[in-house]
Design a protein around this motif. Structure first.
Motif, PDB file in Angstrom:
ATOM      1  N   MET A   1       0.828  -1.206   0.000  1.00 52.72           N
ATOM      2  CA  MET A   1       0.000   0.000   0.000  1.00 52.72           C
ATOM      3  C   MET A   1       0.870   1.269   0.000  1.00 52.72           C
ATOM      4  N   ALA A   2       2.183   1.094   0.202  1.00 56.46           N
ATOM      5  CA  ALA A   2       3.073   2.259   0.264  1.00 56.46           C
ATOM      6  C   ALA A   2       4.163   2.226  -0.800  1.00 56.46           C
ATOM      7  N   ASN A   3       4.450   1.055  -1.386  1.00 58.28           N
ATOM      8  CA  ASN A   3       5.671   0.940  -2.199  1.00 58.28           C
ATOM      9  C   ASN A   3       5.440   1.029  -3.709  1.00 58.28           C
ATOM     10  N   TYR A   4       4.209   1.356  -4.102  1.00 58.91           N
ATOM     11  CA  TYR A   4       3.883   1.575  -5.521  1.00 58.91           C
ATOM     12  C   TYR A   4       4.004   0.317  -6.385  1.00 58.91           C
ATOM     13  N   SER A   5       4.064  -0.872  -5.751  1.00 52.10           N
ATOM     14  CA  SER A   5       4.186  -2.091  -6.558  1.00 52.10           C
ATOM     15  C   SER A   5       2.890  -2.380  -7.318  1.00 52.10           C
ATOM     16  N   THR A   6       1.821  -1.638  -7.006  1.00 49.42           N
ATOM     17  CA  THR A   6       0.546  -1.877  -7.695  1.00 49.42           C
ATOM     18  C   THR A   6       0.406  -1.009  -8.948  1.00 49.42           C
ATOM     19  N   VAL A   7       1.456  -0.255  -9.287  1.00 52.25           N
ATOM     20  CA  VAL A   7       1.370   0.654 -10.443  1.00 52.25           C
ATOM     21  C   VAL A   7       2.022  -0.003 -11.665  1.00 52.25           C
ATOM     22  N   PRO A   8       1.255  -0.225 -12.743  1.00 53.85           N
ATOM     23  CA  PRO A   8       1.802  -0.980 -13.876  1.00 53.85           C
ATOM     24  C   PRO A   8       2.919  -0.292 -14.657  1.00 53.85           C
ATOM     25  N   ILE A   9       3.059   1.048 -14.535  1.00 52.70           N
ATOM     26  CA  ILE A   9       4.086   1.712 -15.353  1.00 52.70           C
ATOM     27  C   ILE A   9       5.464   1.632 -14.714  1.00 52.70           C
ATOM     28  N   MET A  10       5.565   0.987 -13.543  1.00 52.53           N
ATOM     29  CA  MET A  10       6.867   0.898 -12.877  1.00 52.53           C
ATOM     30  C   MET A  10       7.371  -0.539 -12.917  1.00 52.53           C
ATOM     31  N   ASP A  11       8.583  -0.719 -13.387  1.00 50.00           N
ATOM     32  CA  ASP A  11       9.151  -2.052 -13.545  1.00 50.00           C
ATOM     33  C   ASP A  11      10.112  -2.361 -12.392  1.00 50.00           C
ATOM     34  N   PHE A  12       9.586  -3.102 -11.433  1.00 49.12           N
ATOM     35  CA  PHE A  12      10.376  -3.395 -10.225  1.00 49.12           C
ATOM     36  C   PHE A  12      11.526  -4.367 -10.513  1.00 49.12           C
ATOM     37  N   LYS A  13      11.482  -5.015 -11.680  1.00 45.03           N
ATOM     38  CA  LYS A  13      12.600  -5.909 -12.024  1.00 45.03           C
ATOM     39  C   LYS A  13      13.846  -5.078 -12.322  1.00 45.03           C
ATOM     40  N   ILE A  14      13.638  -3.830 -12.754  1.00 46.72           N
ATOM     41  CA  ILE A  14      14.784  -2.946 -13.021  1.00 46.72           C
ATOM     42  C   ILE A  14      15.284  -2.353 -11.716  1.00 46.72           C
ATOM     43  N   SER A  15      14.359  -1.811 -10.934  1.00 47.37           N
ATOM     44  CA  SER A  15      14.740  -1.195  -9.660  1.00 47.37           C
ATOM     45  C   SER A  15      13.460  -0.981  -8.863  1.00 47.37           C
ATOM     46  N   PRO A  16      13.482  -1.242  -7.547  1.00 47.93           N
ATOM     47  CA  PRO A  16      12.265  -1.002  -6.769  1.00 47.93           C
ATOM     48  C   PRO A  16      12.007   0.492  -6.611  1.00 47.93           C
ATOM     49  N   PHE A  17      10.738   0.862  -6.406  1.00 51.11           N
ATOM     50  CA  PHE A  17      10.383   2.261  -6.170  1.00 51.11           C
ATOM     51  C   PHE A  17      11.113   2.767  -4.926  1.00 51.11           C
ATOM     52  N   MET A  18      11.121   1.934  -3.883  1.00 48.73           N
ATOM     53  CA  MET A  18      11.880   2.278  -2.673  1.00 48.73           C
ATOM     54  C   MET A  18      13.158   1.468  -2.717  1.00 48.73           C
ATOM     55  N   ARG A  19      14.248   2.134  -2.987  1.00 44.25           N
ATOM     56  CA  ARG A  19      15.462   1.397  -3.288  1.00 44.25           C
ATOM     57  C   ARG A  19      16.326   1.206  -2.050  1.00 44.25           C
ATOM     58  N   LYS A  20      16.782   2.305  -1.465  1.00 43.19           N
ATOM     59  CA  LYS A  20      17.682   2.206  -0.314  1.00 43.19           C
ATOM     60  C   LYS A  20      17.300   3.111   0.837  1.00 43.19           C
ATOM     61  N   GLY A  21      16.853   4.322   0.525  1.00 45.75           N
ATOM     62  CA  GLY A  21      16.470   5.246   1.586  1.00 45.75           C
ATOM     63  C   GLY A  21      17.631   5.641   2.488  1.00 45.75           C
ATOM     64  N   LYS A  22      18.815   5.685   1.921  1.00 46.45           N
ATOM     65  CA  LYS A  22      20.012   5.997   2.724  1.00 46.45           C
ATOM     66  C   LYS A  22      20.502   7.413   2.421  1.00 46.45           C
ATOM     67  N   VAL A  23      21.339   7.914   3.317  1.00 49.43           N
ATOM     68  CA  VAL A  23      22.045   9.167   3.044  1.00 49.43           C
ATOM     69  C   VAL A  23      23.478   8.794   2.712  1.00 49.43           C
ATOM     70  N   GLY A  24      24.002   9.335   1.598  1.00 52.96           N
ATOM     71  CA  GLY A  24      25.388   9.070   1.251  1.00 52.96           C
ATOM     72  C   GLY A  24      25.572   7.967   0.226  1.00 52.96           C
ATOM     73  N   ASP A  25      24.467   7.409  -0.283  1.00 49.61           N
ATOM     74  CA  ASP A  25      24.588   6.369  -1.320  1.00 49.61           C
ATOM     75  C   ASP A  25      25.214   6.928  -2.602  1.00 49.61           C
ATOM     76  N   TRP A  26      25.198   8.251  -2.730  1.00 47.45           N
ATOM     77  CA  TRP A  26      25.810   8.879  -3.923  1.00 47.45           C
ATOM     78  C   TRP A  26      27.263   8.460  -4.089  1.00 47.45           C
ATOM     79  N   LYS A  27      27.933   8.132  -2.967  1.00 46.69           N
ATOM     80  CA  LYS A  27      29.360   7.752  -3.059  1.00 46.69           C
ATOM     81  C   LYS A  27      29.552   6.480  -3.872  1.00 46.69           C
ATOM     82  N   ASN A  28      28.492   5.673  -3.988  1.00 45.56           N
ATOM     83  CA  ASN A  28      28.580   4.447  -4.798  1.00 45.56           C
ATOM     84  C   ASN A  28      28.335   4.716  -6.279  1.00 45.56           C
ATOM     85  N   HIS A  29      28.030   5.946  -6.633  1.00 47.66           N
ATOM     86  CA  HIS A  29      27.695   6.264  -8.029  1.00 47.66           C
ATOM     87  C   HIS A  29      28.614   7.310  -8.646  1.00 47.66           C
ATOM     88  N   PHE A  30      28.943   8.335  -7.866  1.00 51.07           N
ATOM     89  CA  PHE A  30      29.774   9.420  -8.397  1.00 51.07           C
ATOM     90  C   PHE A  30      31.242   8.977  -8.461  1.00 51.07           C
TER      91      PHE A  30
END
Length: 296
Positions: free
Chosen positions: A240-269
């Motif tokens: 009821m909170a994670n948008y898994s009921t919305v057909p335009i979102m493909d959770f196989k690629i990435s979940p709507f709620m992925r990590k919810g962390k601060v500082g995850d940018w260090k794994n990308h930049f």
């Protein structure tokens, strides 16, 4: 649902000086003419800055005790309508908001401050604005665009990051968004500006601040039950909170709620991207007093 024909991804275009897609402009006349009520609460954020988190917190604070069945029967996007949305798979956000039977009505928007319907200011509505540091916000937005068919194709991370810096994002530049709402806070007394990083650091403290802004005084038990219910891992599993009921979102690629962390940018930049970003950031943010942190 698996075989549902997905619409082509939308293209960005300039709309009143802000990059938009047709999903947020198709219903524009009704958005601008939307009639806010004095007790409405507007939850405003740049995309991927903690919108669903704060929506869920407010919904639990107001209706968790009185209407617990909402929590298991109504997805969050029906409890807290997305005002400017018109995705053609649900009624437009304005219509969903008009149909809300709750009081107060909780309504969410990603609009930059200058495009918000006038009636919210005229009615002196309370606004909760949530801001997230630019680096984490960019990373979250990138993963969201990868899985969300209703947003433009993100391309690779390097190109996406450049586009983020250029402000060619749905709802415009992050820089203008967070500073525009920060400026408005100086003149609109009923605007509570929340930092995502503060909420991650101490959800209980931020809950207390929210309650005092909203004039709510939940018991210690109620508060603890809200705090428990909005932990990231619990929300991520909650359909009821994670948008898994919305057909335009493909959770196989990435979940709507992925990590919810601060500082995850260090794994990308990369180091070079981070330095270039910081230099550009200093220029764009030199005239504002709003301060962000990229770690907690």
């Amino acid at each position: 649902m698996e075989n549902m024909e997905l619409p082509p991804r939308p293209k960005l275009f300039d709309f009143h000086g802000v990059s938009m897609t047709h999903y947020f402009t198709d219903n524009w006349e009704n958005i601008q003419n939307f009639q806010a009520r004095p007790d409405d609460i507007l939850i405003a954020t740049y995309p991927k800055a903690g919108t669903t988190w704060v929506s869920y917190i407010l919904d639990l604070l107001y209706f968790g005790q009185t209407a617990p069945e909402r929590q298991t029967s109504l997805p969050i996007y029906e409890r807290v309508p997305f005002l400017e949305s018109d995705f053609h798979i649900l009624p437009p956000g304005t219509e969903l908001a008009d149909k809300l039977s709750t009081s107060p009505r909780l309504i969410k928007t990603h609009l930059p401050v200058q495009l918000v319907p006038k009636s919210f200011w005229e009615q002196n509505c309370r606004v909760v604005y949530v801001a997230r540091n630019a680096k984490d916000n960019a990373v979250s937005y990138f993963h969201f665009d990868r899985m969300n068919q209703a947003d433009p194709e993100p391309g690779d991370w390097n190109n996406f990051l450049q586009r983020f810096m250029d402000g060619k994002m749905v709802f415009g530049p992050w820089y203008d968004h967070v500073t525009g709402w920060w400026e408005r806070k100086q003149t609109h007394s009923k605007l509570h500006y929340v930092f995502y990083e503060d909420m991650v650091e101490d959800t209980g403290r931020e809950l207390d601040r929210l309650c005092s802004f909203l004039g709510l005084s939940p018991s210690a038990e109620e508060k603890e039950s809200v705090r428990g219910g909005v932990q990231f891992d619990i929300m991520k599993k909650n359909s009821m909170a994670n948008y898994s009921t919305v057909p335009i979102m493909d959770f196989k690629i990435s979940p709507f709620m992925r990590k919810g962390k601060v500082g995850d940018w260090k794994n990308h930049f990369t180091v070079a991207q981070s330095e270039q970003f910081d230099e550009d950031y200093r220029k764009k943010m030199k005239n504002t007093t709003v301060q962000f942190r990229t770690v907690v």
